[in-house]
Design a protein around this motif. Structure first.
Motif: not given
Length: 222
Positions: A33, A150, A152-153, A203, A215-216
């Protein structure tokens, strides 16, 4: 085509330096993240001892270095010379770390090495068209190997190929790079469509406090 100039410009902008130790006093650690001491760690990759791992967009190499200290062979790719220079300055003498300047798909297409895991943290997996990257990753993974990334969404309603902007001086237009944003369920569908199994995406919420963007984290097996 990868915009090398854009990523080298980004690499040379002032960014937070990785701390000498984390909250637990460790000199190396893994973080998916954008927040310190938060979220899952290297266990997401489900690595057997002495695995061969490839990071796409390794940046300054902190996550890569941690995997090397665990006894793995850790190969890091980045397109930006400035990022690799910083990674070499801090981690270049660490046994198990290999740093290479290359574009992700080109490297995967050219190497004949089989990999136990491929991963990307806010890196090339976010900024490469899935229809080009995913077949290349799966071809290089050993059966059952893990692919994980990973970023950001996605912003609601903004899915697929989007534009990201890297600012320069106030007298210069920003540089533009492409990124690919999808909701978690769509990422699992895309991975399955490309032959991956056990695909999962979630997420991870931001830590307590004023932060709101999670964080995705996505992972699957080849």
């Amino acid at each position: 085509m990868v915009n090398t100039a854009a990523w080298n410009t980004y690499a040379q902008q002032k960014q937070p330096e990785r701390r000498a130790t984390n909250a637990a006093g460790e000199t190396t650690w893994f973080n998916w993240t954008q927040y310190p001491d938060h979220g899952p760690g290297a266990e997401v990759l489900d690595l057997a001892p002495a695995s061969v791992i490839l990071e796409l967009g390794c940046g300054k190499g902190g996550n890569l270095a941690h995997l090397a200290t665990l006894g793995h062979r850790a190969i890091g790719l980045d397109i930006a010379p400035a990022q690799l220079a910083a990674a070499r300055d801090r981690w270049g003498s660490l046994p198990g770390v290999e740093l290479r300047q290359a574009e992700a798909v080109a490297y995967l297409d050219e190497t004949d090495e089989k990999l136990d895991a491929v991963f990307s943290v806010f890196g090339a997996a976010w900024f490469t068209a899935p229809e080009k990257l995913l077949p290349a990753v799966r071809e290089r993974l050993r059966p059952g190997g893990v692919f994980a990334f990973s970023h950001r969404p996605a912003i609601e309603g903004c899915y697929g190929c989007q534009a990201s902007y890297i600012n320069r001086s106030e007298n210069e237009d920003p540089l533009v790079v492409k990124r690919w944003d999808y909701e978690p369920d769509r990422w699992t569908e895309i991975l399955s469509e490309h032959g991956f199994t056990e695909a999962a995406a979630e997420v991870v919420p931001a830590p307590p406090g004023p932060r709101s963007i999670g964080t995705l984290v996505v992972h699957a097996r080849g």
